[in-house]
Design a protein around this motif. Structure first.
Motif, PDB file in Angstrom:
ATOM      1  N   GLU A 154      -6.424 134.029 -24.402  1.00  0.00           N
ATOM      2  CA  GLU A 154      -6.621 133.513 -25.586  1.00  0.00           C
ATOM      3  C   GLU A 154      -7.221 132.165 -25.651  1.00  0.00           C
ATOM      4  O   GLU A 154      -8.177 131.972 -26.206  1.00  0.00           O
ATOM      5  CB  GLU A 154      -5.554 133.410 -26.406  1.00  0.00           C
ATOM      6  N   ILE A 155      -6.831 131.211 -24.510  1.00  0.00           N
ATOM      7  CA  ILE A 155      -7.545 129.816 -24.584  1.00  0.00           C
ATOM      8  C   ILE A 155      -8.580 129.906 -24.053  1.00  0.00           C
ATOM      9  O   ILE A 155      -9.705 129.117 -24.634  1.00  0.00           O
ATOM     10  CB  ILE A 155      -6.458 128.946 -23.823  1.00  0.00           C
ATOM     11  N   GLN A 156      -9.003 130.801 -23.263  1.00  0.00           N
ATOM     12  CA  GLN A 156     -10.305 131.058 -22.600  1.00  0.00           C
ATOM     13  C   GLN A 156     -11.674 131.516 -23.643  1.00  0.00           C
ATOM     14  O   GLN A 156     -12.419 131.121 -23.860  1.00  0.00           O
ATOM     15  CB  GLN A 156     -10.593 131.934 -21.651  1.00  0.00           C
ATOM     16  N   THR A 157     -10.878 132.486 -24.694  1.00  0.00           N
ATOM     17  CA  THR A 157     -11.535 132.744 -25.852  1.00  0.00           C
ATOM     18  C   THR A 157     -11.877 131.743 -26.746  1.00  0.00           C
ATOM     19  O   THR A 157     -13.076 131.652 -27.295  1.00  0.00           O
ATOM     20  CB  THR A 157     -10.768 133.870 -26.515  1.00  0.00           C
ATOM     21  N   ILE A 158     -10.743 130.858 -27.182  1.00  0.00           N
ATOM     22  CA  ILE A 158     -11.022 129.855 -27.892  1.00  0.00           C
ATOM     23  C   ILE A 158     -12.191 128.837 -27.423  1.00  0.00           C
ATOM     24  O   ILE A 158     -12.881 128.210 -28.028  1.00  0.00           O
ATOM     25  CB  ILE A 158      -9.607 129.144 -28.050  1.00  0.00           C
ATOM     26  N   LEU A 159     -11.922 128.483 -26.069  1.00  0.00           N
ATOM     27  CA  LEU A 159     -13.089 127.624 -25.511  1.00  0.00           C
ATOM     28  C   LEU A 159     -14.627 128.094 -25.656  1.00  0.00           C
ATOM     29  O   LEU A 159     -15.373 127.214 -25.892  1.00  0.00           O
ATOM     30  CB  LEU A 159     -12.518 127.600 -23.970  1.00  0.00           C
ATOM     31  N   SER A 160     -14.536 129.286 -25.599  1.00  0.00           N
ATOM     32  CA  SER A 160     -15.887 129.817 -25.523  1.00  0.00           C
ATOM     33  C   SER A 160     -16.355 130.087 -26.957  1.00  0.00           C
ATOM     34  O   SER A 160     -17.761 129.498 -27.202  1.00  0.00           O
ATOM     35  CB  SER A 160     -16.006 131.389 -25.187  1.00  0.00           C
ATOM     36  N   THR A 161     -15.426 130.117 -27.879  1.00  0.00           N
ATOM     37  CA  THR A 161     -15.689 130.055 -29.415  1.00  0.00           C
ATOM     38  C   THR A 161     -16.037 128.759 -29.792  1.00  0.00           C
ATOM     39  O   THR A 161     -16.902 128.449 -30.568  1.00  0.00           O
ATOM     40  CB  THR A 161     -14.862 130.577 -30.362  1.00  0.00           C
ATOM     41  N   LEU A 162     -15.255 127.806 -29.267  1.00  0.00           N
ATOM     42  CA  LEU A 162     -15.643 126.326 -29.496  1.00  0.00           C
ATOM     43  C   LEU A 162     -16.693 125.721 -29.028  1.00  0.00           C
ATOM     44  O   LEU A 162     -17.429 125.043 -29.765  1.00  0.00           O
ATOM     45  CB  LEU A 162     -14.550 125.202 -29.046  1.00  0.00           C
ATOM     46  N   SER A 163     -17.356 126.234 -27.867  1.00  0.00           N
ATOM     47  CA  SER A 163     -18.482 126.011 -27.372  1.00  0.00           C
ATOM     48  C   SER A 163     -19.550 126.422 -28.237  1.00  0.00           C
ATOM     49  O   SER A 163     -20.428 125.744 -28.499  1.00  0.00           O
ATOM     50  CB  SER A 163     -18.680 126.411 -25.901  1.00  0.00           C
ATOM     51  N   ASP A 164     -19.510 127.655 -28.596  1.00  0.00           N
ATOM     52  CA  ASP A 164     -20.595 128.358 -29.609  1.00  0.00           C
ATOM     53  C   ASP A 164     -20.554 127.600 -30.938  1.00  0.00           C
ATOM     54  O   ASP A 164     -21.611 127.050 -31.409  1.00  0.00           O
ATOM     55  CB  ASP A 164     -20.197 129.771 -30.185  1.00  0.00           C
ATOM     56  N   ASN A 165     -19.472 127.246 -31.536  1.00  0.00           N
ATOM     57  CA  ASN A 165     -19.370 126.561 -32.721  1.00  0.00           C
ATOM     58  C   ASN A 165     -20.090 125.082 -32.527  1.00  0.00           C
ATOM     59  O   ASN A 165     -20.896 124.525 -33.179  1.00  0.00           O
ATOM     60  CB  ASN A 165     -17.918 125.931 -33.221  1.00  0.00           C
ATOM     61  N   SER A 166     -19.925 124.419 -31.301  1.00  0.00           N
ATOM     62  CA  SER A 166     -20.610 123.031 -31.162  1.00  0.00           C
ATOM     63  C   SER A 166     -22.047 123.234 -31.108  1.00  0.00           C
ATOM     64  O   SER A 166     -22.767 122.448 -31.665  1.00  0.00           O
ATOM     65  CB  SER A 166     -20.020 122.447 -29.622  1.00  0.00           C
ATOM     66  N   ASN A 167     -22.471 124.298 -30.431  1.00  0.00           N
ATOM     67  CA  ASN A 167     -23.890 124.583 -30.417  1.00  0.00           C
ATOM     68  C   ASN A 167     -24.478 124.848 -31.877  1.00  0.00           C
ATOM     69  O   ASN A 167     -25.526 124.308 -32.395  1.00  0.00           O
ATOM     70  CB  ASN A 167     -24.252 125.908 -29.631  1.00  0.00           C
ATOM     71  N   VAL A 191     -15.928 115.812 -31.665  1.00  0.00           N
ATOM     72  CA  VAL A 191     -14.462 116.068 -31.665  1.00  0.00           C
ATOM     73  C   VAL A 191     -14.316 117.302 -30.884  1.00  0.00           C
ATOM     74  O   VAL A 191     -13.280 117.613 -30.239  1.00  0.00           O
ATOM     75  CB  VAL A 191     -13.794 115.851 -33.187  1.00  0.00           C
ATOM     76  N   CYS A 192     -14.903 118.374 -31.345  1.00  0.00           N
ATOM     77  CA  CYS A 192     -14.841 119.830 -30.901  1.00  0.00           C
ATOM     78  C   CYS A 192     -15.276 119.720 -29.543  1.00  0.00           C
ATOM     79  O   CYS A 192     -14.537 120.460 -28.756  1.00  0.00           O
ATOM     80  CB  CYS A 192     -15.628 120.708 -31.833  1.00  0.00           C
ATOM     81  N   SER A 202     -13.735 125.920 -36.498  1.00  0.00           N
ATOM     82  CA  SER A 202     -13.241 125.302 -35.433  1.00  0.00           C
ATOM     83  C   SER A 202     -12.095 124.515 -35.649  1.00  0.00           C
ATOM     84  O   SER A 202     -11.298 124.497 -34.927  1.00  0.00           O
ATOM     85  CB  SER A 202     -14.400 123.983 -35.483  1.00  0.00           C
ATOM     86  N   MET A 203     -11.687 124.361 -36.854  1.00  0.00           N
ATOM     87  CA  MET A 203     -10.207 123.800 -37.016  1.00  0.00           C
ATOM     88  C   MET A 203      -9.314 124.943 -36.681  1.00  0.00           C
ATOM     89  O   MET A 203      -8.136 124.569 -36.252  1.00  0.00           O
ATOM     90  CB  MET A 203     -10.076 123.197 -38.746  1.00  0.00           C
ATOM     91  N   ASP A 204      -9.423 126.157 -37.130  1.00  0.00           N
ATOM     92  CA  ASP A 204      -8.718 127.367 -36.829  1.00  0.00           C
ATOM     93  C   ASP A 204      -8.551 127.515 -35.445  1.00  0.00           C
ATOM     94  O   ASP A 204      -7.255 127.772 -35.145  1.00  0.00           O
ATOM     95  CB  ASP A 204      -9.197 128.779 -37.619  1.00  0.00           C
ATOM     96  N   LEU A 205      -9.477 127.145 -34.517  1.00  0.00           N
ATOM     97  CA  LEU A 205      -9.408 127.296 -33.137  1.00  0.00           C
ATOM     98  C   LEU A 205      -8.680 126.231 -32.700  1.00  0.00           C
ATOM     99  O   LEU A 205      -7.866 126.449 -31.793  1.00  0.00           O
ATOM    100  CB  LEU A 205     -10.824 127.340 -32.658  1.00  0.00           C
TER     101      LEU A 205
END
Length: 175
Positions: free
Chosen positions: A35-48, A87-88, A158-161
């Motif tokens: 789950e954390i790996q999924t969050i990391l991937s999605t956070l990276s997408d959100n940063s982009n 921050v993200c 991002s806040m949800d993640l």
């Protein structure tokens, strides 16, 4: 053979209990790590996506005007987007490093990671409120309205993640 039988029996019991103990906690930890790996991937997408949205906001040309109040409000919005993205990225990097630690060392960081995530969520909430105020004071035109909608979705995601990351770290600490 009779002398070795009790030793073999005891060894078998010890190893089988260790295997059972490993199996009961292992799936939970594997799930949390996944789950954390999924969050990391999605956070990276959100940063982009934040970078893209910031460029789109800057491309409207509203910050090219001479000094006026609207320009300041507009610049305030782009600065808030940049800060949220930072921050993200910061939390993404620290979460990656945290998960790369061995369990013994990771145990020392649980509280500080949780507090950091809570603080980051508060910071993003404040910056999001600032963007909403800016949006009310300087209503966007039709084309910019879609930018604001996409920005709000990305901020909320991002806040949800980050909140989900915090919950998973709390759960991992209990394991």
């Amino acid at each position: 053979m009779k002398k070795n039988c009790p030793i073999l029996l005891i060894s078998l019991i010890v190893f089988s209990t260790q295997i059972l103990n490993a199996q009961t906690s292992s799936p939970d930890k594997l799930y949390i790590k996944s789950e954390i790996q999924t969050i990391l991937s999605t956070l990276s997408d959100n940063s982009n996506r934040f970078e893209y949205l910031q460029k789109m906001f800057e491309n409207t040309g509203k910050d090219d005007k001479n000094y006026d109040e609207y320009k300041n409000i507009w610049i305030s919005t782009t600065l808030a987007i940049s800060a949220i993205a930072s921050v993200c990225e910061y939390e993404n990097d620290l979460l990656t490093l945290f998960m790369d630690l061995k369990e013994k060392r990771r145990a020392h960081y649980f509280d500080v990671r949780i507090r950091s995530l809570e603080t980051s969520i508060k910071q993003i909430t404040i910056m999001s409120e600032q963007i909403q105020i800016n949006n009310k004071l300087m209503p966007p035109d039709l084309a910019e309205r879609q930018l604001y909608d996409n920005l709000k979705k990305n901020i909320d995601s991002s806040m949800d993640l980050l909140e989900k990351s915090k919950d998973l770290i709390i759960q991992l600490r209990r394991e």
